[in-house]
Design an enzyme around this catalytic site. Structure first.
Site, PDB file in Angstrom:
ATOM      1  N   PRO A   1      -6.661  -2.189  -6.004  1.00 34.09           N
ATOM      2  CA  PRO A   1      -6.955  -1.644  -7.317  1.00 34.09           C
ATOM      3  C   PRO A   1      -5.728  -1.158  -8.062  1.00 34.09           C
ATOM      4  O   PRO A   1      -4.945  -0.363  -7.563  1.00 34.09           O
ATOM      5  CB  PRO A   1      -7.871  -0.464  -6.998  1.00 34.09           C
ATOM      6  CG  PRO A   1      -7.750  -0.236  -5.530  1.00 34.09           C
ATOM      7  CD  PRO A   1      -6.736  -1.156  -4.992  1.00 34.09           C
ATOM      8  N   GLU A   2      -5.577  -1.622  -9.268  1.00 26.44           N
ATOM      9  CA  GLU A   2      -4.685  -0.993 -10.222  1.00 26.44           C
ATOM     10  C   GLU A   2      -5.583  -0.282 -11.221  1.00 26.44           C
ATOM     11  O   GLU A   2      -6.798  -0.215 -11.037  1.00 26.44           O
ATOM     12  CB  GLU A   2      -3.783  -2.036 -10.886  1.00 26.44           C
ATOM     13  CG  GLU A   2      -2.817  -2.669  -9.892  1.00 26.44           C
ATOM     14  CD  GLU A   2      -1.703  -3.455 -10.555  1.00 26.44           C
ATOM     15  OE1 GLU A   2      -1.298  -3.088 -11.663  1.00 26.44           O
ATOM     16  OE2 GLU A   2      -1.255  -4.440  -9.961  1.00 26.44           O
TER      17      GLU A   2
ATOM     18  N   ARG B   1      -7.528  -0.728   5.187  1.00 23.85           N
ATOM     19  CA  ARG B   1      -6.180  -0.252   5.531  1.00 23.85           C
ATOM     20  C   ARG B   1      -6.081   1.270   5.556  1.00 23.85           C
ATOM     21  O   ARG B   1      -5.074   1.820   6.002  1.00 23.85           O
ATOM     22  CB  ARG B   1      -5.152  -0.846   4.563  1.00 23.85           C
ATOM     23  CG  ARG B   1      -5.056  -2.349   4.743  1.00 23.85           C
ATOM     24  CD  ARG B   1      -4.150  -2.978   3.718  1.00 23.85           C
ATOM     25  NE  ARG B   1      -2.757  -2.737   4.005  1.00 23.85           N
ATOM     26  CZ  ARG B   1      -1.759  -3.235   3.274  1.00 23.85           C
ATOM     27  NH1 ARG B   1      -2.029  -3.972   2.222  1.00 23.85           N
ATOM     28  NH2 ARG B   1      -0.520  -2.987   3.593  1.00 23.85           N
TER      29      ARG B   1
END
Length: 270
Positions: free
Chosen positions: A2-3, A110
DNA sequence: CGCTGACCCTGACGGC
DNA sequence: TGCCGTCAGGGTCAGC
């Protein structure tokens, strides 16, 4: 994953299902995120009603009367609405059980994201030194120009620095620099005011377009409503190394800048 | 203070 | 088929 556009897409998807709803329970299956999920977080949130779902940079803020739940999605995190009977699968670390038929489910392979608490009236240290929102009026070329004088680091690093401006990640930094005709490796201090004018417009344009399209789907990004983003189809340089520049046809080149891949056109970007 | 690289972690992918 | 190296959209931090 995500940005800023992906986080904003998530926020818009979730807000209607969260605002006005009460948190029944916070279920933490794995607390080992970027920072450990505070052990007291479930007690703090239980029974509280979510009033707003806001965004600051890439952080989401779910506000309740005593404080806000601060969420970051890291590189691989996602928040989506699930029906209560949907069983948790791999990397479904946290559920926010809401009144009604939905839960908010946080998945993050992650585990670079975070779930933290910000008491009402306090500002979390992670938010303290953030630069302006790129889509706000405070984000100006004059600001970039002033802040960059004397800086020798690449302009790409400069615009990805959240203390300068929030929300510009690797994909959109590459895209905006292409649109502005600026070489990503150029020293930030050696970019003129007029070129920063172009860069500000390019950053605004690319972020707004990506939000419009529901974000960029790479791998498995889905917004809060489960729909994929379609901006990937419009990427000009990111992921197009060695392919022809869409403007001049020259083969796009790739270089690593501070460990991040940077794709650019040697003819169009100086 | 500014800058670079290591690091946190899992998974996907290409080469052998 | 498996093993290994490399890479991935985030950010912090130590060290120079």
């Amino acid at each position: 994953m995500p940005e800023l556009p992906e986080v904003e897409t998530t926020r818009r998807g979730l807000a209607p299902y969260c605002c006005g709803h009460t948190i029944r329970q916070l279920v933490v299956r794995d607390s080992r995120l970027r920072w450990p999920v505070p052990p007291e977080l479930p007690d703090l949130l239980q029974g509280q009603t979510i009033e707003t779902v806001a965004r600051r940079g890439k952080y989401l803020l779910l506000s309740t009367p005593p404080g806000a739940l601060l969420v970051h999605l890291g590189m691989s995190g996602s928040l989506r609405l699930v029906e209560k009977n949907e069983p948790a699968t791999r990397h479904d670390h946290i559920d926010l059980d809401l009144t009604g038929s939905y839960s908010l489910r946080y998945n993050d392979p992650r585990r670079f994201g975070c779930f933290l608490w910000q008491p009402t009236g306090d500002q979390h240290p992670l938010l303290a030194r953030l630069g302006p929102e790129p889509l706000s009026d405070e984000f100006t070329a004059a600001l970039l120009f002033r802040a960059s004088r004397g800086r020798t680091a690449p302009v790409k690093n400069f615009i990805m620095d959240a203390k300068v401006v929030v929300g510009v990640g690797n994909i959109y930094a590459n895209e905006a620099l292409f649109l502005a005709g600026i070489h990503p490796g150029r020293s930030a201090g050696r970019v003129s005011l007029s070129r920063y004018e172009r860069l500000v417009l390019a950053i605004r344009q690319v972020l707004a377009a990506a939000i419009e399209q529901g974000g960029t789907t790479l791998r498995d990004f889905v917004g809060g409503d489960g729909k994929p983003g379609y901006f990937a189809q419009q990427l000009q340089v990111y992921g197009r190394t060695a392919l022809p520049c869409k403007r001049c046809g020259a083969a796009l080149r790739e270089m690593r800048i501070s460990g991040r891949s940077s794709v650019y056109c040697v003819a169009c970007q100086r």
